[in-house]
Write an enzyme that holds these catalytic residues in place. Structure first.
Site, PDB file in Angstrom:
ATOM      1  N   ARG A  32       0.849  -1.206   0.000  1.00 55.49           N
ATOM      2  CA  ARG A  32       0.000   0.000   0.000  1.00 55.49           C
ATOM      3  C   ARG A  32       0.882   1.254   0.000  1.00 55.49           C
ATOM      4  NH1 ARG A  32      -4.794   1.374   4.361  1.00 55.49           N
ATOM      5  NH2 ARG A  32      -3.118   1.247   5.900  1.00 55.49           N
ATOM      6  N   ASP A  74      -3.310   3.781  14.631  1.00 56.55           N
ATOM      7  CA  ASP A  74      -2.473   4.188  13.504  1.00 56.55           C
ATOM      8  C   ASP A  74      -2.918   5.564  13.022  1.00 56.55           C
ATOM      9  OD1 ASP A  74      -4.729   3.796  11.995  1.00 56.55           O
ATOM     10  OD2 ASP A  74      -3.957   2.105  10.870  1.00 56.55           O
TER      11      ASP A  74
END
Ligand SMILES: CC(=O)SCCNC(=O)CCNC(=O)[C@H](O)C(C)(C)COP(=O)(O)OP(=O)(O)OC[C@H]1O[C@@H](n2cnc3c(N)ncnc32)[C@H](O)[C@@H]1OP(=O)(O)O
Ligand SMILES: O=CC(=O)O
Ligand SMILES: [Mg+2]
EC number: 2.3.3.9
Length: 567
Positions: A181, A467
């Protein structure tokens, strides 16, 4: 940002410690002999070609995001675009799913550190999504180290020696399939300048990884397809079209067949939920599904409605997948993907194993099981795990439901979801807003940012995975509550969120953080800097688009000295 002296500039150049760059490219990240094997002249030329070709398209797409923001800030709502009704109603399908990734029932995600990559590939998950995005602090060392590690993983030469534990990590014979990603379109890579401008972060991540791994990946993992990617934070199908063109360009330049590269797009912004067919249509030769990026989606709900005080969110912990707007998003995503013949991937449950408390651990596992059961019953073909310790339980839930079928693409159609409306997708989430909600946002936001500033992009906090996406929710929720002077409920006192109250909360929470992490760690860490950034972000008159854009300036380090004048 480090200021360098002319003397060190010349001494580094003189002894040949400089990257060999093509014309128009400047590298301002620190020299490292291992990084130089990634930052070769040919690889940089490949990235520079992508940058030159797509620079203006990217700028235009980012301008369009600004225009959409103005529309929403003036009271407009996101919705389906009448101009692309023919795509939504058309009978078309995406290219067939590559056999190598037909079965994606459990995917583990994680940043691109060396040990983490080995553990994730060995974890028993079907897929590992190696993350340059939500889970990574994009320092030069993390990004380039990540590229080195991924190259070694694809070539199966990766190993790691944990000296403290005298343990050597190596790949098992059977490993998860690798997806990568890259960062979102909005993030620059300020250590690489192309034609005098910082490079686009995601083109650096994609370009370097593709250049070095394309051929080996197709041979060792992709069964003739690949490499495979996850694409984050899109807001419109025009952004998918740019990715599609990038893929075609990369395929052509490397001489591989069109349609080799495959990508799953995260639907994790509110505007994108109205563009799912259009996004798949743009990427129809390169698609391998959509994923419910639930955490950024919640962040995006607040961001999109930043000027709509009638749509304030309740406490972060209450905005789960069973809220009507979240359930509708997941149901429509499944229906859309299956109609187009690709995977509908579920998202991340935030719970992680709790090692020192078996009862709490079992309760956390039970929450994960419940979330995954909802996903598989709804029709998702697979889902995400944040930690290897969760994989057996998640695998069991999906396998009990799906049996030997690789996926549910052709068996669960969810035609009922065709009736979901714009109102369903935008419905206001229900629940209370509390002082503890404000405190939790503050405590977690500051600690996450402190970790990010020191190079760690995903952390365990209070037994949950945090995150960049979850930290964004904390930031924008505080901003929203302050902006509109929200009256907190739950404690019966009806306290209003004001600057003064927030100031007191920040002070209290800093004291609590210091007590919890210990004085020494607190002193050595970046908690004070994090507190400054987080507080500034929560109290700005206008909401910044991304916390990480502001914080990024604090982790850019230019070498050799004297080169910072470009900024
Ligand atoms: C919103 C989104 O975008 S979600 C996707 C992005 N977020 C992520 O990918 C988060 C991924 N998860 C993680 O980063 C980690 O699990 C954390 C930070 C939450 C917790 O990590 P830790 O504190 O190291 O967990 P813990 O100490 O329990 O780890 C035990 C072992 O599992 C390993 N491990 C933990 N998580 C992972 C992972 N995601 N992938 C691979 N290995 C992992 C650790 O490296 C450690 O290995 P070791 O025993 O060989 O030393
Ligand atoms: O990237 C995933 C998310 O939930 O955000
Ligand atoms: Mg995300």
């Amino acid at each position: 940002m480090e200021i360098c002296t002319a003397q060190s500039f010349f001494s580094e150049r003189k002894i040949g410690m400089a990257y060999d760059v093509p014309e128009g490219v400047d590298i301002m990240g620190k020299y490292d002999a291992e990084f130089a094997k990634i930052l070769t002249k040919d690889a940089l030329q490949f990235v520079a070609d992508l940058q030159s070709e797509f620079r203006n398209h990217i700028k235009y797409a980012l301008e369009c995001r600004k225009e959409a923001k103005i529309r929403y800030n003036n009271g407009g709502l996101p919705g389906f675009d009448p101009a692309t009704k023919y795509i939504r109603e058309g009978e078309w399908v995406c290219a067939a799913v590559p056999p190598a990734v037909a079965d994606r029932r459990v995917e583990i995600t994680g940043p691109v550190g060396r040990k983490m990559i080995i553990n994730a590939l060995n974890s028993g998950a079907k897929v590992f999504m190696a993350d340059f995005e939500d889970a990574l602090s994009p320092s030069w060392e993390n990004l380039m180290g990540g590229q080195v590690n991924l190259r070694d993983a694809v070539n199966r030469t990766i190993s790691f020696h944990d000296k403290a534990r005298n343990r050597v990590y190596k790949l098992n014979d059977q490993t998860a399939k690798l997806f990568v990603r890259p960062r979102g379109w909005h993030l620059p890579e300020s250590h690489i300048f192309i034609d005098g401008e910082p490079a686009t972060g995601c083109l650096v991540d994609f370009g370097l990884y593709f250049f070095h791994n394309c051929m080996a990946f197709r041979r060792t993992q992709g069964e003739g397809f690949g490499p495979f990617f996850y694409l984050p934070k899109m807001e419109h199908s025009r952004e998918a079209k740019i990715w599609n063109n990038v893929f075609e360009r990369a395929e052509k330049l490397s001489g591989i067949e069109k349609g080799s590269i495959r990508a799953t797009v995260l639907i994790e912004t509110l505007p994108a939920v109205f563009q799912m067919d259009e996004i798949l249509y743009e990427l129809r030769d390169h698609s391998v599904g959509l994923n419910c990026g639930r955490w950024d989606y919640i962040f995006s709900y607040v961001k999109t409605f930043q000027a709509h005080p009638d749509r304030l969110l309740p406490d972060r912990v209450l905005v789960g997948m069973t809220q009507h707007f979240m359930r509708s998003y997941s149901d429509l995503l499944i229906r859309t993907c299956h109609k187009r013949g690709v995977h509908a991937m579920g998202g991340m449950a935030a719970q992680i194993p709790i090692r020192d408390n078996p009862v709490a651990n079992e309760a956390a596992l039970e929450l994960v099981r419940k979330d995954k059961l909802r996903e598989v019953k709804a029709g998702h073909d697979g889902t995400w795990a944040a930690h290897p310790g969760l994989i057996p339980a998640i695998m069991e839930v999906f396998t009990n439901s799906m049996g030997n079928k690789a996926n549910q693409i052709h068996t669960v159609k969810r035609e009922d979801a065709v009736n979901l409306t714009e109102e369903d997708l935008l419905q206001r989430p229900r629940g209370v807003r509390t002082m503890e909600g404000l405190r939790h946002n503050t405590r977690v936001g500051i600690q996450y940012l402190a970790a990010w500033l020191t190079g760690t992009g995903s952390v365990p906090l209070y037994n949950l995975m945090e995150d960049a996406a979850t930290a964004e929710i904390s930031r924008v929720q505080n901003w929203q509550w302050l902006k509109y002077g929200v009256e907190l409920d739950g404690d019966g006192l009806g306290v209003k969120v004001t600057l003064e109250l927030f100031g007191r909360v920040v002070e209290d929470e800093m004291t609590r953080i210091e007590r919890e992490v210990g004085q020494e760690k607190f002193k050595k860490g970046m908690y004070k800097e994090a507190c400054k950034i987080f507080t500034r972000q929560c109290t700005k008159p206008m909401l910044d688009d991304f916390l990480t854009l502001d914080a990024y300036n604090h982790i850019v380090n230019h070498y050799p000295k004297g080169s910072s004048s470009r900024l």
